[in-house]
Each structure stands twice: as structure tokens, then as C-alpha cells.
Write an enzyme that holds these catalytic residues in place. Sequence first.
Site, PDB file in Angstrom:
ATOM      1  N   LYS A 191       0.818  -1.217   0.000  1.00 27.20           N
ATOM      2  CA  LYS A 191       0.000   0.000   0.000  1.00 27.20           C
ATOM      3  C   LYS A 191       0.854   1.270   0.000  1.00 27.20           C
ATOM      4  O   LYS A 191       0.453   2.281  -0.577  1.00 27.20           O
ATOM      5  CB  LYS A 191      -0.958  -0.005   1.193  1.00 27.20           C
ATOM      6  CG  LYS A 191      -2.072  -1.039   1.074  1.00 27.20           C
ATOM      7  CD  LYS A 191      -3.061  -0.922   2.214  1.00 27.20           C
ATOM      8  CE  LYS A 191      -4.195  -1.910   2.059  1.00 27.20           C
ATOM      9  NZ  LYS A 191      -5.223  -1.762   3.130  1.00 27.20           N
TER      10      LYS A 191
ATOM     11  N   ASN B 204       0.478   1.107  20.975  1.00 28.83           N
ATOM     12  CA  ASN B 204       1.309   0.302  20.082  1.00 28.83           C
ATOM     13  C   ASN B 204       2.457  -0.318  20.877  1.00 28.83           C
ATOM     14  O   ASN B 204       2.817   0.167  21.957  1.00 28.83           O
ATOM     15  CB  ASN B 204       1.859   1.187  18.954  1.00 28.83           C
ATOM     16  CG  ASN B 204       2.519   0.388  17.851  1.00 28.83           C
ATOM     17  OD1 ASN B 204       1.912  -0.507  17.286  1.00 28.83           O
ATOM     18  ND2 ASN B 204       3.765   0.710  17.550  1.00 28.83           N
TER      19      ASN B 204
END
Length: 272
Positions: free
Chosen positions: A65, A151
Amino acid sequence: MRRFAVLGNPIAHSKSPEIHHAFAASCGHDIDYERVLVESGDFVAVVRQFFAAGGIGLNVTAPFKGEAFEIATVRSDAATDAKAVNTLWCDAQGQICAHTTDGSGLLQDLEQNLGWTVEAKNILLLGAGGAMRGIMGPLCERSPSVIHIANRTEARASELAALFSDRVCVGASALHDIPDRPWDLIINGLSSGWDGSFPDLSLSVLSPSAAAYDLIYSDSETPFMAWARAKGLTRISDGLGMLVEQAADSYAIWQGIRPETARVFDLLRPGR
């Protein structure tokens, strides 16, 4: 016949050909849509060859992507936000154009298919990779109370939060340091979901009606979904709806009409 494809590695698992052929059948279009396994280093050449041979549109999945964004000459605002795209096509001047439909597909599934509300909610995002960057802009547009990004590497979460800090109240932390807050919606984008594992996050505070959404789609319960169920959550979903709705948005870009999605859900997962 108009030609389309999805590029990725791995790619055999992709449901995109079934989805787009079902869309075409419902719209009366004659298309060819195939899976293409792309080796590392070959992405740019594959894209250019596809369009040079008359191909109309490409979907792009992991891990390409970011490269798809870079190859494009014309980029939508959503693409620029995400720096990663899942939809490519050529305009009348032959320029490669890029857009990401991941965020719009997610919101369509959350709000219309599942009936979940984003506005004024406390949202917890797990992960800070390309998938999260692709959905941050659309989520911000719905004016949630707060978005918190957790994260494994806190620095990466902070970097993502900083990009959108002027649009919404946004925070960042490591996975082991998520603040206590009545989270209304938890969205999982951790890469560990692909390998069958999920960290045992110690979230002590959840909204009584909290919902959990896994960006991964699977015919069986994902590790994140199992974790959410163990926490007592009952509103739980995988990402199949996002996959179908983002595909419909891509189809609309290429074909000028957005197909109905309900029959595709019935095809892919009867009784969803």
C-alpha cells in the site's frame, strides 16, 4: 471486458475477486478480476504493465500500500493522509491516480451495517501501522471524544497521533500503558492478529456497551475477538464488512456506480 486485479503477497486468501464479480453481476457489468501475487521489488513494474495493457483498476493489499501511494501522480486527500492506498486507476491523461477506501469502508460497516456510533465516543486503536493511518482521517471527521493509539513501540504511536492532533483529542502510549478510560470502541490493527496470537492487555475500565472491531477478517473467531469476548464484550465483529464496503467504494470509482453490498454478505457469510 474490463480488467481489474488485486495485488499483494500473500494473495491466495483474498476474497476480492468473489466480491467484485458479485458486484459486477448485480450491476450487469462484464469484468475480469484476478488475484496477482507480486514478489518484493516487482510492484512498480507489475502496476505499469497492467495499465499499459489496458487494465482499468487495481486494488492493493499488504505489503504494497505504501508503494502504491508512491507510484501515483494524482492522490486524493485521504491518500495523502494515509500515505498508503488500496485503489489505483488511470485518468484521461494516463496519470496513475490513488485513493484509499479503507476508512470510508470501515465507517460504512460500523455505522450502517453494525449500527455502532463513533461520534462523541472514546476510541482505542491498537496498533500504529498503515491500517491505522488509513482510518484515522475518517474517524476524526466523526468527532469522537478521544482517540487513543496504543502500540508496542510507543514512539510510533506518538508519531501517528501527532499527525492528527489538530483534528481531534488524541493520545498515544505503549500497549502496557493504556490509560484508564471507559472505552466505547476498540479497533484492533495489530499485526499479531495474523499469526494467531494477541497480547493480554490489562484494560480495567470499559464502557458497559463497549464494542470491539478487528480489521482482520476471518471465517472463525480471531484472537482479538476471543480476547474481547473474555472481557465480557458482546458487540464484536471482524473486518469482513469493512472489506466489502471498501470494495464497493473502489468499484464506484472505477465503474461510476456503487453496488449494493447486502447480497455479497449473504454470499460470503450467510446469516451474518
